[in-house]
Design a protein around this motif. Structure first.
Motif, PDB file in Angstrom:
ATOM      1  N   ALA A 432       0.834  -1.200   0.000  1.00 25.20           N
ATOM      2  CA  ALA A 432       0.000   0.000   0.000  1.00 25.20           C
ATOM      3  C   ALA A 432       0.870   1.251   0.000  1.00 25.20           C
ATOM      4  CB  ALA A 432      -0.930   0.007   1.212  1.00 25.20           C
ATOM      5  N   ASP A 433       0.302   2.339  -0.516  1.00 23.63           N
ATOM      6  CA  ASP A 433       1.038   3.605  -0.571  1.00 23.63           C
ATOM      7  C   ASP A 433       1.329   4.159   0.815  1.00 23.63           C
ATOM      8  OD1 ASP A 433       0.957   3.402  -3.259  1.00 23.63           O
ATOM      9  OD2 ASP A 433      -0.468   5.026  -3.608  1.00 23.63           O
ATOM     10  N   ASN A 434       0.446   3.857   1.768  1.00 23.67           N
ATOM     11  CA  ASN A 434       0.608   4.409   3.116  1.00 23.67           C
ATOM     12  C   ASN A 434       0.957   3.320   4.124  1.00 23.67           C
ATOM     13  OD1 ASN A 434      -1.977   3.271   2.844  1.00 23.67           O
ATOM     14  ND2 ASN A 434      -2.818   4.517   4.487  1.00 23.67           N
ATOM     15  N   TYR A 435       1.724   2.330   3.706  1.00 24.73           N
ATOM     16  CA  TYR A 435       2.159   1.259   4.607  1.00 24.73           C
ATOM     17  C   TYR A 435       2.868   1.836   5.830  1.00 24.73           C
ATOM     18  CZ  TYR A 435       5.238  -2.432   6.373  1.00 24.73           C
ATOM     19  OH  TYR A 435       5.910  -3.302   7.175  1.00 24.73           O
ATOM     20  N   ASP A 436       2.449   1.356   7.016  1.00 20.83           N
ATOM     21  CA  ASP A 436       3.033   1.819   8.274  1.00 20.83           C
ATOM     22  C   ASP A 436       3.758   0.654   8.931  1.00 20.83           C
ATOM     23  OD1 ASP A 436       3.711   2.808  10.731  1.00 20.83           O
ATOM     24  OD2 ASP A 436       1.682   3.415  11.319  1.00 20.83           O
ATOM     25  N   PRO A 437       5.089   0.642   8.888  1.00 24.86           N
ATOM     26  CA  PRO A 437       5.824  -0.494   9.455  1.00 24.86           C
ATOM     27  C   PRO A 437       5.659  -0.626  10.961  1.00 24.86           C
ATOM     28  CG  PRO A 437       7.321   1.286   8.866  1.00 24.86           C
ATOM     29  CD  PRO A 437       5.978   1.663   8.315  1.00 24.86           C
ATOM     30  N   ASP A 438       5.196   0.432  11.634  1.00 20.67           N
ATOM     31  CA  ASP A 438       5.015   0.370  13.083  1.00 20.67           C
ATOM     32  C   ASP A 438       3.635  -0.132  13.478  1.00 20.67           C
ATOM     33  OD1 ASP A 438       7.586   1.389  13.601  1.00 20.67           O
ATOM     34  OD2 ASP A 438       6.876   3.441  13.337  1.00 20.67           O
ATOM     35  N   ALA A 439       2.720  -0.231  12.523  1.00 18.06           N
ATOM     36  CA  ALA A 439       1.347  -0.659  12.833  1.00 18.06           C
ATOM     37  C   ALA A 439       1.332  -2.133  13.206  1.00 18.06           C
ATOM     38  CB  ALA A 439       0.431  -0.400  11.648  1.00 18.06           C
ATOM     39  N   THR A 440       0.527  -2.450  14.226  1.00 17.18           N
ATOM     40  CA  THR A 440       0.383  -3.840  14.663  1.00 17.18           C
ATOM     41  C   THR A 440      -0.995  -4.391  14.351  1.00 17.18           C
ATOM     42  OG1 THR A 440      -0.333  -3.138  16.879  1.00 17.18           O
ATOM     43  CG2 THR A 440       2.045  -3.498  16.528  1.00 17.18           C
ATOM     44  N   ILE A 441      -1.935  -3.537  13.984  1.00 19.34           N
ATOM     45  CA  ILE A 441      -3.275  -4.001  13.639  1.00 19.34           C
ATOM     46  C   ILE A 441      -3.765  -3.193  12.446  1.00 19.34           C
ATOM     47  CG2 ILE A 441      -4.305  -2.444  15.369  1.00 19.34           C
ATOM     48  CD1 ILE A 441      -6.596  -4.454  15.643  1.00 19.34           C
ATOM     49  N   ASP A 442      -4.250  -3.916  11.445  1.00 24.06           N
ATOM     50  CA  ASP A 442      -4.713  -3.242  10.236  1.00 24.06           C
ATOM     51  C   ASP A 442      -6.084  -2.621  10.495  1.00 24.06           C
ATOM     52  OD1 ASP A 442      -3.950  -3.737   6.913  1.00 24.06           O
ATOM     53  OD2 ASP A 442      -5.792  -2.731   7.503  1.00 24.06           O
ATOM     54  N   ASP A 443      -6.160  -1.315  10.298  1.00 28.23           N
ATOM     55  CA  ASP A 443      -7.421  -0.614  10.574  1.00 28.23           C
ATOM     56  C   ASP A 443      -8.207  -0.313   9.307  1.00 28.23           C
ATOM     57  OD1 ASP A 443      -5.855   1.301   9.407  1.00 28.23           O
ATOM     58  OD2 ASP A 443      -5.962   2.748  11.062  1.00 28.23           O
ATOM     59  N   GLY A 444      -7.829  -0.967   8.197  1.00 27.26           N
ATOM     60  CA  GLY A 444      -8.560  -0.768   6.953  1.00 27.26           C
ATOM     61  C   GLY A 444      -8.227   0.519   6.239  1.00 27.26           C
ATOM     62  N   SER A 445      -7.130   1.176   6.619  1.00 29.13           N
ATOM     63  CA  SER A 445      -6.796   2.476   6.044  1.00 29.13           C
ATOM     64  C   SER A 445      -5.839   2.399   4.863  1.00 29.13           C
ATOM     65  CB  SER A 445      -6.174   3.367   7.127  1.00 29.13           C
ATOM     66  OG  SER A 445      -4.924   2.842   7.548  1.00 29.13           O
ATOM     67  N   CYS A 446      -5.459   1.169   4.439  1.00 29.24           N
ATOM     68  CA  CYS A 446      -4.486   1.038   3.340  1.00 29.24           C
ATOM     69  C   CYS A 446      -5.001   1.723   2.075  1.00 29.24           C
ATOM     70  CB  CYS A 446      -4.203  -0.430   3.056  1.00 29.24           C
ATOM     71  SG  CYS A 446      -3.312  -1.261   4.381  1.00 29.24           S
ATOM     72  N   LEU A 447      -4.107   2.436   1.405  1.00 33.76           N
ATOM     73  CA  LEU A 447      -4.444   3.170   0.197  1.00 33.76           C
ATOM     74  C   LEU A 447      -3.553   2.697  -0.939  1.00 33.76           C
ATOM     75  CD1 LEU A 447      -4.716   6.718   1.795  1.00 33.76           C
ATOM     76  CD2 LEU A 447      -6.593   5.171   1.256  1.00 33.76           C
ATOM     77  N   TYR A 448      -4.143   2.566  -2.109  1.00 30.96           N
ATOM     78  CA  TYR A 448      -3.432   1.998  -3.240  1.00 30.96           C
ATOM     79  C   TYR A 448      -3.492   2.966  -4.419  1.00 30.96           C
ATOM     80  CZ  TYR A 448      -3.920  -2.133  -0.355  1.00 30.96           C
ATOM     81  OH  TYR A 448      -3.872  -3.015   0.700  1.00 30.96           O
ATOM     82  N   GLY A 449      -2.723   4.037  -4.384  1.00 25.88           N
ATOM     83  CA  GLY A 449      -2.737   5.056  -5.413  1.00 25.88           C
ATOM     84  C   GLY A 449      -3.402   6.319  -4.914  1.00 25.88           C
ATOM     85  N   THR A 450      -3.482   7.322  -5.788  1.00 26.62           N
ATOM     86  CA  THR A 450      -4.042   8.613  -5.401  1.00 26.62           C
ATOM     87  C   THR A 450      -5.108   9.051  -6.384  1.00 26.62           C
ATOM     88  OG1 THR A 450      -2.329   9.820  -6.643  1.00 26.62           O
ATOM     89  CG2 THR A 450      -1.888   9.340  -4.311  1.00 26.62           C
ATOM     90  N   ALA A 451      -6.026   9.836  -5.895  1.00 29.08           N
ATOM     91  CA  ALA A 451      -7.044  10.474  -6.723  1.00 29.08           C
ATOM     92  C   ALA A 451      -7.347  11.826  -6.096  1.00 29.08           C
ATOM     93  CB  ALA A 451      -8.306   9.618  -6.813  1.00 29.08           C
TER      94      ALA A 451
END
Length: 756
Positions: A432-451
């Motif tokens: 994902a574009d906004n991958y957070d290496p410190d995150a321990t639980i996926d909150d559904g916020s992953c983004l794949y490109g921009t608009a």
């Protein structure tokens, strides 16, 4: 002599005995309540090991509470009162083999003198096995009070199968346990416990089948606070359990517990054998409430000698929590560690309790003592010096690793935890574009490109929505907000949404949704997404915003969406600029304006770049004394030095002359429009775009020799007669009056050009 301390476990499954708010009704008078006296001939013999603190007898019964209770029926609710008497008991507890409370039931259990109660219990206490055990209540005569809505009485199921008769008063409800008893273990509130506050909170007392043992909550490599309890295998003798948390004094010299919490219900995961591997692990069926302040102790599975710097925390004699320390003679004896405490003793009730190494990790579980059983306890044990045996945690590991190392990390040790893993929400997908290496639980916020969405031109009835997207778009949604409220959206049309088969729906709340019913998508790129039509329902300056923007790719993944805001004055009027006739060297610019204007500015753009603006003349601008300037960059500016204005209306604004550097199709646009009213205020203005063919041909120069003469006349006549088929450029040059027909009119015009 080798003796055992036992810790008791339940075999039945039940949910945690967590009590809820409320208080009993305490009526009617107790002499009106039906009391059932327990027959002590029905004793259940559990054959508890002598090192288990035997505090109670349990009797088999079959008591249907609603059927045998005294009932008080009201217009909406019925209250049941049933008294249970077990003569000589210091306190009484129950096991219900049928326990089904309805949604709006409240149940309490209290002593006849109304000095204490437990509850309320309600449907949240129901267990999927339909069973439940309770903590003990002071007195040999206790009352069960049950209040149920009349409409729910038929759904109620409450039957007692076991009565627990506490003959020892292990909770010291009656205060008969004297403060002068000899106890060679420190209260955990003493200074010797200062470095062990977390570990102390993890140690618990377990009651079941009339016996008491010690145990600890134990951590796992998930650090997820799964309520595992570690203790000794010889403590398991079947039956139901109640687990006591924080059963301790909060002063160093205290002899009484000062508040405690209880839960019922465990399941056996692994139970060892005293003669071989005296470990065990069970699990509470409910998570431990945070207000119990639970701590999940760490562990070390190493088989190396932990040395003498070890500490034990336990409930000796089934009494308040104590701490022992300062060991001597630590040695290995098969699957056990043998040593003695210089400060403290392991005695009945301590069995199953944890032994910690110097790093505060569990290395063993109390298993046996090298001395004879004696009385009175604990005085007689404190007068002796003897060794204790702890079952090795390392020896039990292969039976517990699936629970305590669910991640298969092969960690040798882990520390304890109070809070578990600190959950850091975020995007955990590395793609994902906004991958957070410190995150321990996926909150559904992953983004794949921009608009990125933005406003284009805004006219008196239309709002352009632009989009710049890095990925193909499968759908979009946003809300067009205006503050203060000035417009109502009435529809959407055009743009890349319509071109790619999207259905675009709008509501008068400003919600805009676009998607394709056929699976089409909008390719990556930038440009006009859609046009929003609107009506005015207010005037004045307002802030328009693209809010609550959601954009998804063709797989349904969200894109990083950029929103936009702009300020618009809907009281200022509007002006629309459009193209009129476009010839080979000029284009007419038309205007429709709702109020008089004193100036204008716009750009003429073409893509690809084929033309160059050279001048402007004529039209309303010239008629009303405007100076109109142009630049090779396509900028056109018109204004009056004398204060002239172009009145409201519509017509030809000006004619733009141009030259072309090449021929072909180009997208011609009137963009970046600015139109000013007589006070210098901006109008809502917009331009337009058209596709047009530009030809690098001079009208009449049919043979393209840069000279118009009789040769061109001959060619034109042959075209008309059909003797010669013209090329596209020849046809364009021969159609001098631009009516798309070659005939005698073009011949006459051509001859006049030659003669002039």
């Amino acid at each position: 002599m080798k003796h055992i301390n036992l810790f008791l476990i339940l075999f039945t499954l039940s949910f945690g005995q967590i009590q809820y708010s409320g208080s009993p009704i305490y009526q009617p008078n107790n002499d009106k309540i039906n009391f059932i006296t327990i027959n002590h001939d029905n004793l259940i013999d559990y054959e508890l090991h002598p090192m288990v603190v035997h505090y109670a007898n349990e009797y088999a019964v079959d008591i249907n509470v609603p059927q045998l209770a005294t009932k008080i029926v009201g217009p909406y609710k019925t209250t049941f009162y049933l008294g249970i008497e077990s003569q000589g008991a210091m306190s009484i507890g129950f096991h219900f083999n049928q326990f089904k409370l309805t949604d709006n039931t409240d149940m309490f259990i209290y002593d006849e003198d109304e000095s204490m109660y437990i509850g309320s219990f309600n449907s949240k206490n129901n267990d999927f096995t339909g069973e439940k055990s309770t903590a003990v209540v002071k007195s040999d005569r206790v009352i069960i009070e049950l209040t149920v809505p009349n409409s729910e009485v038929r759904d109620l199921a409450l039957n007692i199968s076991i009565v627990t008769h506490d003959f020892l008063d292990f909770m010291n409800f009656h205060g008969d346990q004297t403060s002068d008893r000899v106890d060679c273990n420190d209260n955990v509130a003493c200074s010797s416990g200062d470095d062990w506050r977390d570990e102390i909170d993890g140690v618990v007392l377990v009651s079941g089948n009339g016996g008491l043992c010690s145990a600890t909550l134990i951590n796992n490599t998930n650090f997820d606070k799964t309520p595992y309890i570690l203790y000794a295998g010889h403590c398991s003798s079947g039956g139901s359990n109640t687990v006591y948390f924080n059963y301790q004094s909060y002063s160093c010299n205290g002899t009484q517990p000062q508040g405690y919490n209880t839960m019922s219900g465990t399941q056996n995961l692994w139970i060892g054998n005293f003669n071989n591997n005296d470990g065990a692990i069970i699990r509470l069926n409910n998570n431990v409430p945070t207000n119990y302040n639970p701590y999940f102790n760490g562990w070390n599975k190493s088989s190396s000698n932990p040395g003498n710097n070890i500490t034990g925390i336990h409930h000796p004699d089934g009494w308040i929590k104590k701490i022992s320390y300062n060991a001597t003679g630590m040695s290995s004896s098969g699957n056990w560690w043998d040593f003695r405490y210089n400060n403290g003793r392991v005695i009945p009730g301590s069995s199953g309790s944890p032994m910690f190494d110097s790093d505060k990790r569990v290395r063993g579980m109390a298993s046996y003592i090298y001395t004879d059983y004696c009385s009175p306890s604990p005085d007689c044990y404190c007068s002796q010096t003897y060794y204790h045996g702890y079952a090795k945690f390392s020896a039990a590991w292969s039976n517990m690793d699936q629970y305590l190392d669910p991640l298969n990390t092969n960690e040798t040790f882990i520390d304890g935890t109070r809070d578990g893993i600190v959950e850091i929400p975020g995007c955990t997908d590395p793609n994902a574009d906004n991958y957070d290496p410190d995150a321990t639980i996926d909150d559904g916020s992953c983004l794949y490109g921009t608009a990125n969405f933005s406003f284009g031109s805004i006219s008196g009835d239309n709002i352009q929505i632009l989009m710049d997207n890095s990925e193909s778009i499968g759908g979009f949604q946003f809300t067009l907000t205006d503050n203060p409220d000035a417009i109502t959206i009435t529809g959407a049309n055009g743009g890349s949404a319509e071109e790619n088969g999207f259905e675009v729906s709008t509501s008068d709340l400003g919600i805009v949704i676009g998607f394709s019913l056929t699976g089409s998508y909008i390719p990556e790129g930038s440009g006009l997404l859609t046009n929003l039509s609107y009506t005015l329902n207010g005037t004045g300056n307002t802030t328009l915003c693209i809010d609550d923007l959601i954009v998804s790719d063709t797989s349904g993944n969200p894109l990083s969406a950029g929103e936009d805001c702009t300020s618009i004055d809907f009281a200022s009027g509007n002006a629309t600029l459009t193209f009129g006739e476009v010839t080979s060297d000029s284009m007419s610019i038309l205007i429709e304006n709702s109020v008089a204007i004193s100036g204008f500015q716009f750009n003429i753009t073409d893509s690809p770049d084929l033309i160059t603006i050279i001048d402007a003349s004529g039209g309303l601008a010239e008629q009303y004394g405007f100076e109109v300037s142009t630049s090779e960059l396509g900028i056109v500016i018109g204004f009056s030095f004398t204060g002239g204005t172009i009145p409201a209306g519509e017509g030809l604004l000006t004619n733009i002359s141009y030259t072309n550097s090449d021929s072909g199709n180009t997208n011609l646009c009137i963009s970046d429009t600015i139109v000013s009213d007589v006070n210098g205020g901006g109008l809502l203005s917009s331009g337009e775009c058209i596709d047009i063919d530009i030809n690098d041909v001079i009208l009449g120069d049919i043979n393209n020799d840069a000279v118009i003469n009789v040769q061109d006349v001959v060619l034109l006549i042959n075209f008309i007669l059909g003797s010669i088929e013209p090329t596209d450029n020849q046809y364009y040059a021969a159609d001098i009056n631009s009516d798309s027909v070659l005939n005698v009119q073009d011949v006459v015009i051509l001859i006049n050009i030659i003669l002039s």
